[in-house]
Write an enzyme that holds these catalytic residues in place. Sequence first.
Site, PDB file in Angstrom:
ATOM      1  N   PRO A   1      -6.031 -63.216  -1.421  1.00 30.62           N
ATOM      2  CA  PRO A   1      -5.951 -61.782  -1.744  1.00 30.62           C
ATOM      3  C   PRO A   1      -6.086 -60.854  -0.540  1.00 30.62           C
ATOM      4  O   PRO A   1      -6.238 -59.643  -0.721  1.00 30.62           O
ATOM      5  CB  PRO A   1      -7.154 -61.613  -2.693  1.00 30.62           C
ATOM      6  CG  PRO A   1      -8.159 -62.605  -2.193  1.00 30.62           C
ATOM      7  CD  PRO A   1      -7.351 -63.795  -1.714  1.00 30.62           C
ATOM      8  N   GLU A   2      -6.029 -61.383   0.662  1.00 29.35           N
ATOM      9  CA  GLU A   2      -6.272 -60.564   1.856  1.00 29.35           C
ATOM     10  C   GLU A   2      -5.393 -59.316   1.910  1.00 29.35           C
ATOM     11  O   GLU A   2      -5.843 -58.241   2.322  1.00 29.35           O
ATOM     12  CB  GLU A   2      -6.052 -61.388   3.129  1.00 29.35           C
ATOM     13  CG  GLU A   2      -7.120 -62.434   3.411  1.00 29.35           C
ATOM     14  CD  GLU A   2      -6.750 -63.804   2.857  1.00 29.35           C
ATOM     15  OE1 GLU A   2      -7.205 -64.808   3.411  1.00 29.35           O
ATOM     16  OE2 GLU A   2      -6.006 -63.856   1.840  1.00 29.35           O
ATOM     17  N   VAL A   3      -4.127 -59.446   1.514  1.00 29.15           N
ATOM     18  CA  VAL A   3      -3.201 -58.324   1.617  1.00 29.15           C
ATOM     19  C   VAL A   3      -3.678 -57.132   0.786  1.00 29.15           C
ATOM     20  O   VAL A   3      -3.389 -55.975   1.106  1.00 29.15           O
ATOM     21  CB  VAL A   3      -1.783 -58.759   1.192  1.00 29.15           C
ATOM     22  CG1 VAL A   3      -1.717 -59.069  -0.292  1.00 29.15           C
ATOM     23  CG2 VAL A   3      -0.745 -57.694   1.557  1.00 29.15           C
TER      24      VAL A   3
ATOM     25  N   LEU B   1      -6.571 -56.069   0.663  1.00 29.54           N
ATOM     26  CA  LEU B   1      -7.541 -55.344   1.485  1.00 29.54           C
ATOM     27  C   LEU B   1      -6.908 -54.788   2.755  1.00 29.54           C
ATOM     28  O   LEU B   1      -7.609 -54.289   3.634  1.00 29.54           O
ATOM     29  CB  LEU B   1      -8.704 -56.278   1.869  1.00 29.54           C
ATOM     30  CG  LEU B   1      -9.533 -56.876   0.731  1.00 29.54           C
ATOM     31  CD1 LEU B   1     -10.582 -57.825   1.295  1.00 29.54           C
ATOM     32  CD2 LEU B   1     -10.181 -55.773  -0.089  1.00 29.54           C
TER      33      LEU B   1
END
Length: 270
Positions: A136-138, A140
């Site tokens: 889910p980094e994208v 953030l």
Amino acid sequence: MFEYLEIEIDERTGVNRIHLDRAERRNALSGALVAELKEALALAEADARVRVVGIGGRGPDFCAGADLAEVQASVEEGVMASLREAEALGELFTLLRKLSKPVVAIVHGRALAGGCGLATACDLVLAAESARFGYPEVRLGFVPAMVTAILRRNLGEKRAFELMSLGDTIDAAEASRLGLVNRIHADAEFEAESAAFLAELAGRSASALALTKKLLYGTEGQSFEAAVATGARVNAVARMTDDCQAGIRRFLAARGKREKGGKREKGEGA
């Protein structure tokens, strides 16, 4: 010996279980935890009792990824601090591949971001039916940079880009369909099934597993001809190991008994 890990070694089976033990932080990968994991893996490599390593997590989740408080602190310290932190995680992922012994991720709950990377950096992944995986980094505004090399090798370019660019979390069944997970077990049976799998794998020839792992990863990037030539060299080395020679003797002895028994039955019938 470790603050953020629990280690169990079953000398009967040769299975070394490493449990991430920061349940209150969903086993987030702090710098200290990453350092301890590298040390624990080095000890497992040097320990003649250990044949297989399993990595799991205490508490409700396998691993939630990087410790964001430490990420923020490194940003405030400057780019070199961020680089050192990222390189330390990269060294862990590389070590998992270089280890001569198979490493199996035992995933329950959530494996997200760097935690998902930790799981897929292992040689095999076992998942509880309710486990969830994702990058889910994208969401953030961040980039799943440390896992790109792993995902591209596991999934191919388009599947990897889809997973990284959307930042979706997927269930174990979808992760298995994509190729991130090897086996799924019902939650109620997960611990028992995982223990049985680790023991079964540990029962295989240690030298054969080590050579297989080295060959699989070592031929990456080689041309077809070079990879076949590397395979031929490993084949020759494998034939000279004690395990291989013992295995061939057992096979030939068993075949001899079958053939002898068949002749005796034929003679008696005549």
